[in-house]
Design a protein around this motif. Structure first.
Motif, PDB file in Angstrom:
ATOM      1  N   ASN A   1      36.252 -55.946  36.755  1.00 47.13           N
ATOM      2  CA  ASN A   1      35.759 -57.112  35.859  1.00 47.13           C
ATOM      3  C   ASN A   1      36.479 -58.392  36.557  1.00 47.13           C
ATOM      4  O   ASN A   1      37.766 -58.071  36.910  1.00 47.13           O
ATOM      5  CB  ASN A   1      35.780 -56.773  34.396  1.00 47.13           C
ATOM      6  N   ASN A   2      35.957 -59.317  36.428  1.00 44.69           N
ATOM      7  CA  ASN A   2      36.829 -60.599  36.606  1.00 44.69           C
ATOM      8  C   ASN A   2      38.061 -61.197  35.898  1.00 44.69           C
ATOM      9  O   ASN A   2      38.867 -61.955  36.164  1.00 44.69           O
ATOM     10  CB  ASN A   2      35.945 -61.772  36.796  1.00 44.69           C
ATOM     11  N   GLN A   3      37.974 -60.324  34.849  1.00 45.19           N
ATOM     12  CA  GLN A   3      39.254 -60.650  33.840  1.00 45.19           C
ATOM     13  C   GLN A   3      40.373 -59.729  34.173  1.00 45.19           C
ATOM     14  O   GLN A   3      41.572 -59.893  33.591  1.00 45.19           O
ATOM     15  CB  GLN A   3      38.866 -60.522  32.374  1.00 45.19           C
ATOM     16  N   ASP A   4      40.331 -58.785  35.014  1.00 45.11           N
ATOM     17  CA  ASP A   4      41.592 -58.008  35.668  1.00 45.11           C
ATOM     18  C   ASP A   4      42.703 -58.783  36.036  1.00 45.11           C
ATOM     19  O   ASP A   4      42.625 -59.604  36.976  1.00 45.11           O
ATOM     20  CB  ASP A   4      41.089 -57.083  36.948  1.00 45.11           C
ATOM     21  N   GLU A   5      43.725 -58.705  35.387  1.00 42.71           N
ATOM     22  CA  GLU A   5      44.962 -59.443  35.474  1.00 42.71           C
ATOM     23  C   GLU A   5      45.833 -59.443  36.775  1.00 42.71           C
ATOM     24  O   GLU A   5      46.610 -59.976  37.214  1.00 42.71           O
ATOM     25  CB  GLU A   5      45.929 -59.370  34.487  1.00 42.71           C
TER      26      GLU A   5
ATOM     27  N   SER B   1      50.336 -56.948  49.821  1.00 43.75           N
ATOM     28  CA  SER B   1      49.493 -55.976  49.575  1.00 43.75           C
ATOM     29  C   SER B   1      48.805 -56.348  47.956  1.00 43.75           C
ATOM     30  O   SER B   1      49.425 -56.076  47.132  1.00 43.75           O
ATOM     31  CB  SER B   1      49.850 -54.553  49.479  1.00 43.75           C
ATOM     32  N   THR B   2      47.615 -56.946  48.199  1.00 41.75           N
ATOM     33  CA  THR B   2      47.058 -57.500  46.939  1.00 41.75           C
ATOM     34  C   THR B   2      45.584 -56.868  46.379  1.00 41.75           C
ATOM     35  O   THR B   2      44.940 -56.617  47.476  1.00 41.75           O
ATOM     36  CB  THR B   2      47.203 -58.802  46.900  1.00 41.75           C
ATOM     37  N   GLN B   3      45.561 -56.933  45.182  1.00 41.42           N
ATOM     38  CA  GLN B   3      44.116 -56.474  44.684  1.00 41.42           C
ATOM     39  C   GLN B   3      43.180 -57.689  44.873  1.00 41.42           C
ATOM     40  O   GLN B   3      43.637 -58.686  44.286  1.00 41.42           O
ATOM     41  CB  GLN B   3      44.227 -55.890  43.378  1.00 41.42           C
ATOM     42  N   THR B   4      42.225 -57.422  45.657  1.00 44.28           N
ATOM     43  CA  THR B   4      41.144 -58.642  45.728  1.00 44.28           C
ATOM     44  C   THR B   4      40.015 -58.627  44.717  1.00 44.28           C
ATOM     45  O   THR B   4      39.479 -59.922  44.640  1.00 44.28           O
ATOM     46  CB  THR B   4      40.841 -58.872  47.107  1.00 44.28           C
TER      47      THR B   4
ATOM     48  N   GLN C   1      50.596 -58.964  43.992  1.00 41.27           N
ATOM     49  CA  GLN C   1      51.173 -57.686  44.767  1.00 41.27           C
ATOM     50  C   GLN C   1      51.259 -56.422  43.862  1.00 41.27           C
ATOM     51  O   GLN C   1      51.393 -56.414  42.956  1.00 41.27           O
ATOM     52  CB  GLN C   1      52.796 -57.980  44.991  1.00 41.27           C
ATOM     53  N   LEU C   2      50.426 -55.453  44.793  1.00 46.17           N
ATOM     54  CA  LEU C   2      50.487 -54.172  43.930  1.00 46.17           C
ATOM     55  C   LEU C   2      52.031 -53.535  43.801  1.00 46.17           C
ATOM     56  O   LEU C   2      52.852 -53.892  44.205  1.00 46.17           O
ATOM     57  CB  LEU C   2      49.678 -52.925  44.986  1.00 46.17           C
ATOM     58  N   ILE C   3      51.921 -52.705  42.740  1.00 46.71           N
ATOM     59  CA  ILE C   3      53.412 -52.389  42.103  1.00 46.71           C
ATOM     60  C   ILE C   3      53.596 -51.095  43.084  1.00 46.71           C
ATOM     61  O   ILE C   3      52.748 -50.597  43.835  1.00 46.71           O
ATOM     62  CB  ILE C   3      53.189 -51.377  40.804  1.00 46.71           C
ATOM     63  N   TYR C   4      54.832 -50.843  43.212  1.00 46.34           N
ATOM     64  CA  TYR C   4      55.375 -49.640  44.221  1.00 46.34           C
ATOM     65  C   TYR C   4      55.198 -50.127  45.740  1.00 46.34           C
ATOM     66  O   TYR C   4      55.627 -49.396  46.822  1.00 46.34           O
ATOM     67  CB  TYR C   4      54.486 -48.485  44.184  1.00 46.34           C
ATOM     68  N   VAL C   5      54.879 -51.424  45.946  1.00 43.02           N
ATOM     69  CA  VAL C   5      54.909 -51.813  47.478  1.00 43.02           C
ATOM     70  C   VAL C   5      55.519 -53.045  47.596  1.00 43.02           C
ATOM     71  O   VAL C   5      55.329 -54.205  47.180  1.00 43.02           O
ATOM     72  CB  VAL C   5      53.395 -52.286  47.667  1.00 43.02           C
ATOM     73  N   PRO C   6      56.902 -53.164  47.876  1.00 48.70           N
ATOM     74  CA  PRO C   6      57.769 -54.068  48.102  1.00 48.70           C
ATOM     75  C   PRO C   6      57.319 -54.902  49.490  1.00 48.70           C
ATOM     76  O   PRO C   6      56.778 -54.513  50.272  1.00 48.70           O
ATOM     77  CB  PRO C   6      59.243 -53.474  48.283  1.00 48.70           C
TER      78      PRO C   6
END
Length: 222
Positions: free
Chosen positions: A206-210, A199-202, A215-220
């Protein structure tokens, strides 16, 4: 409300929910009403194919959710003591922020937007009599404005909308029940399951979002 005629099943539902929050965690009393309207039609073909079409609409106070369609195509058949089935589903989902998301004192975010997602899933299952079952499933979910609680620079936890999230994964579920004739008078059941999730943030604000691509936190993963 359900109606059946010549292989068709048509089902309609109307649901209502009223929430009133009185808590020390809220600065004031908050209340809201939710109405849900859904309609589903299903047709079973003699060859073992089941086709389902549906749609849902929700209304929160004066805010309308988008039109949420649902489609499912499945096939299942017994071969002696063995049953095989496969199903492909696709649907749109929508979720309003909770009361805590919006109004929790010192942390809530009244500017949150609802989550909007499209989901698809393929599942394959096998069953032998009533003592063994195995299900394999693979899913993909595309979410816009997913709500997630994260700490800010001061360590204060607050919910925020993630611009876009892509979740995908696979699940395995199996069940075993010892036949009665093996140990008469005793019941022995065992269930095993395993899930692998990416589960990833796509995209971000802004484009500088690290967090983009991670992988999203709380999602193993598993």
């Amino acid at each position: 409300l359900k109606y059946k005629v010549k292989g068709f099943t048509i089902e309609g539902n109307v649901s209502g929910d009223y929430e009133k929050a009185i808590s020390p965690g809220y600065e004031t009393i908050h209340q809201r009403g939710l109405v849900g309207l859904s309609l589903k039609a299903a047709y079973y073909f003699k060859q073992g194919v089941l086709l389902q079409l549906g749609a849902r609409q929700e209304i929160m106070n004066t805010s309308f959710s988008p039109f949420m369609p649902y489609l499912s195509v499945g096939y299942g058949k017994w071969f002696a003591k063995h049953h095989f089935a496969v199903e492909l589903t696709g649907k749109r989902s929508f979720r309003f922020p909770t009361m805590n998301d919006l109004y929790w004192k010192g942390s809530g975010n009244a500017n949150l937007k609802p989550e909007d997602s499209w989901n698809t899933e393929l599942s394959i299952s096998y069953r032998m009599d009533n003592w063994f079952s195995l299900t394999l499933s693979n899913y993909y979910t595309f979410v816009q404005q997913q709500i997630q609680w994260t700490p800010d620079a001061n360590g204060r936890w607050t919910p925020q909308n993630l611009k876009a999230v892509f979740a995908r994964g696979a699940e395995i579920n199996s069940g075993f029940a010892l036949p009665d004739k093996v140990l008469p008078g005793f019941t022995l059941r065992n269930n095993l399951s395993y899930a692998y999730t990416i589960s990833t943030q796509t995209s971000g604000v802004n484009n500088q979002d690290e967090a983009i691509g991670k992988q999203l936190i709380y999602v193993p993963r598993n």
